[in-house]
Design a protein around this motif. Structure first.
Motif, PDB file in Angstrom:
ATOM      1  N   ALA A 170       0.842  -1.190   0.000  1.00  0.00           N
ATOM      2  CA  ALA A 170       0.000   0.000   0.000  1.00  0.00           C
ATOM      3  C   ALA A 170       0.879   1.241   0.000  1.00  0.00           C
ATOM      4  O   ALA A 170       2.046   1.202   0.414  1.00  0.00           O
ATOM      5  CB  ALA A 170      -0.921   0.013   1.216  1.00  0.00           C
ATOM      6  N   TYR A 171       0.326   2.331  -0.496  1.00  0.00           N
ATOM      7  CA  TYR A 171       1.067   3.587  -0.499  1.00  0.00           C
ATOM      8  C   TYR A 171       1.163   4.152   0.918  1.00  0.00           C
ATOM      9  O   TYR A 171       0.284   3.933   1.752  1.00  0.00           O
ATOM     10  CB  TYR A 171       0.384   4.604  -1.422  1.00  0.00           C
ATOM     11  CG  TYR A 171       0.541   4.262  -2.874  1.00  0.00           C
ATOM     12  CD1 TYR A 171       1.724   4.539  -3.552  1.00  0.00           C
ATOM     13  CD2 TYR A 171      -0.497   3.635  -3.573  1.00  0.00           C
ATOM     14  CE1 TYR A 171       1.874   4.217  -4.891  1.00  0.00           C
ATOM     15  CE2 TYR A 171      -0.354   3.305  -4.912  1.00  0.00           C
ATOM     16  CZ  TYR A 171       0.835   3.594  -5.564  1.00  0.00           C
ATOM     17  OH  TYR A 171       0.974   3.260  -6.888  1.00  0.00           O
ATOM     18  N   ARG A 172       2.240   4.884   1.139  1.00  0.00           N
ATOM     19  CA  ARG A 172       2.405   5.508   2.447  1.00  0.00           C
ATOM     20  C   ARG A 172       1.250   6.460   2.730  1.00  0.00           C
ATOM     21  O   ARG A 172       0.765   7.151   1.838  1.00  0.00           O
ATOM     22  CB  ARG A 172       3.718   6.308   2.485  1.00  0.00           C
ATOM     23  CG  ARG A 172       4.977   5.456   2.404  1.00  0.00           C
ATOM     24  CD  ARG A 172       6.189   6.366   2.424  1.00  0.00           C
ATOM     25  NE  ARG A 172       7.424   5.607   2.307  1.00  0.00           N
ATOM     26  CZ  ARG A 172       8.633   6.159   2.234  1.00  0.00           C
ATOM     27  NH1 ARG A 172       8.734   7.491   2.255  1.00  0.00           N
ATOM     28  NH2 ARG A 172       9.701   5.399   2.136  1.00  0.00           N
ATOM     29  N   PRO A 173       0.824   6.510   3.971  1.00  0.00           N
ATOM     30  CA  PRO A 173      -0.256   7.452   4.300  1.00  0.00           C
ATOM     31  C   PRO A 173       0.216   8.892   4.173  1.00  0.00           C
ATOM     32  O   PRO A 173       1.398   9.196   4.354  1.00  0.00           O
ATOM     33  CB  PRO A 173      -0.594   7.113   5.753  1.00  0.00           C
ATOM     34  CG  PRO A 173       0.650   6.469   6.297  1.00  0.00           C
ATOM     35  CD  PRO A 173       1.264   5.728   5.145  1.00  0.00           C
ATOM     36  N   ILE A 174      -0.706   9.767   3.841  1.00  0.00           N
ATOM     37  CA  ILE A 174      -0.433  11.200   3.859  1.00  0.00           C
ATOM     38  C   ILE A 174      -0.748  11.714   5.256  1.00  0.00           C
ATOM     39  O   ILE A 174      -1.810  11.427   5.808  1.00  0.00           O
ATOM     40  CB  ILE A 174      -1.282  11.939   2.802  1.00  0.00           C
ATOM     41  CG1 ILE A 174      -0.760  11.615   1.401  1.00  0.00           C
ATOM     42  CG2 ILE A 174      -1.267  13.448   3.025  1.00  0.00           C
ATOM     43  CD1 ILE A 174      -1.470  12.361   0.290  1.00  0.00           C
TER      44      ILE A 174
END
Length: 315
Positions: A170-174
């Motif tokens: 998953a993409y890193r959280p903002i």
């Protein structure tokens, strides 16, 4: 809205709603969908379809032209039917977080992968929406324009739940502070009041309030904690209360205005605010978009929401 006839959709929302809007008709195909329609507004960031996904392109092409043509036809219908409208008129577009999660980079991977690209995307979106709002105000000179930023993906972006292309990660959280800044960039740029719509669980109400938005739109069915909602209302944030189902329930019974009003009334009473305040701070809406509904059901739901709002205002 369901269907492909923008003229009919515009007639319905003007005829059935106290707060009409410029309809979106995603059934028309790519370019009429949320991501494609909003991406068409970007400044100096052309887009194209690749493997059924929207991505940043090297130069404008036919996919972008199709999206802009849909929007131009929609604006023409809005002008023809609502040109003398004197109330509040809503337009909507994807917000920067949802757009960054739904739009891909030219070299692959979502825009979320690159924080610098997300910032550039947000600046481009702010410029494009400012121009869009200006055009709508020109076409509807007697109306007050309200912008809705659709952010259905916001909680997943903040929590790091957007999957990568492989599906293995998953993409890193903002960070919340970064997300606040991105949304605030758009809110401050457009020059009209902004409502942020998020029909997902875990709506970050404090984040939304801190962006300068005037209201939040959410699905009451997905609200499991009322304290944050009460704090946001107490701080002056308006509530677009999604109280009517977007699809017919299993029983097949269509919602009545009395049922929709009661749903809003129950939540409001649990929050503990005076009934007189409800009419000043709440707009009754469907739980989310109606694109998956039939034309008849969509009209029924919109009418029920309108009449529910009138019932609550008279109490």
């Amino acid at each position: 809205m369901p269907g492909t006839d923008i003229a009919e959709a515009q007639r319905i929302v003007l005829g059935e709603l106290a707060l009409p809007h410029l309809p979106e008709l995603p059934a028309r195909g790519p370019g009429a969908d949320l991501i494609g329609r909003t991406a068409g507004l970007l400044v100096d960031l052309p887009v194209e379809l690749y493997a059924a996904r929207w991505r940043i392109a090297g130069r404008p092409g036919r996919d972008l032209r199709r999206a802009l043509d849909f929007l131009e036809r929609d604006l023409d219908q809005m002008t023809e039917q609502a040109g003398e409208f004197t109330g509040t008129f809503k337009v909507q577009a994807a917000g920067p977080l949802t757009l960054a999660a739904g739009l891909e980079r030219p070299v692959g991977g979502r825009m979320l992968r690159d924080p610098g690209a997300v910032r550039d995307l947000t600046e481009s979106l702010a410029d494009g929406l400012r121009a869009h709002v200006t055009e709508v105000r020109r076409r509807l000179p007697r109306a007050t324009v309200l912008l809705q930023l659709d952010e259905p993906t916001m909680p997943a972006v903040l929590a790091g739940r957007i999957p990568t292309e492989s599906g293995l990660g998953a993409y890193r959280p903002i960070e919340s502070s970064t997300a606040t800044g991105l949304l605030r960039t758009v809110v401050e740029a457009v020059g009209v009041p902004v409502v942020v719509h998020c029909c997902a669980p875990d709506v970050p109400l404090e984040l939304i309030r801190s962006t300068g938005a005037v209201a939040v739109a959410l699905d009451l069915q997905l609200v499991d904690r009322l304290d944050p909602v009460g704090e946001a209302i107490d701080a002056g944030l308006g509530l677009f209360a999604g109280a009517a189902p977007t699809l017919p329930p299993p029983s097949g019974q269509e919602p009545s205005s009395a049922q929709v009003a009661e749903r809003v009334r129950q939540v409001w009473d649990r929050l503990g605010f005076p009934r007189a305040q409800l009419a000043e701070q709440v707009v009754v809406t469907p739980a989310c978009g109606l694109a998956g509904a039939s034309d008849g059901y969509a009209r029924t739901v919109l009418t029920a929401c309108r009449d529910a709002g009138r019932r609550l205002a008279e109490e």
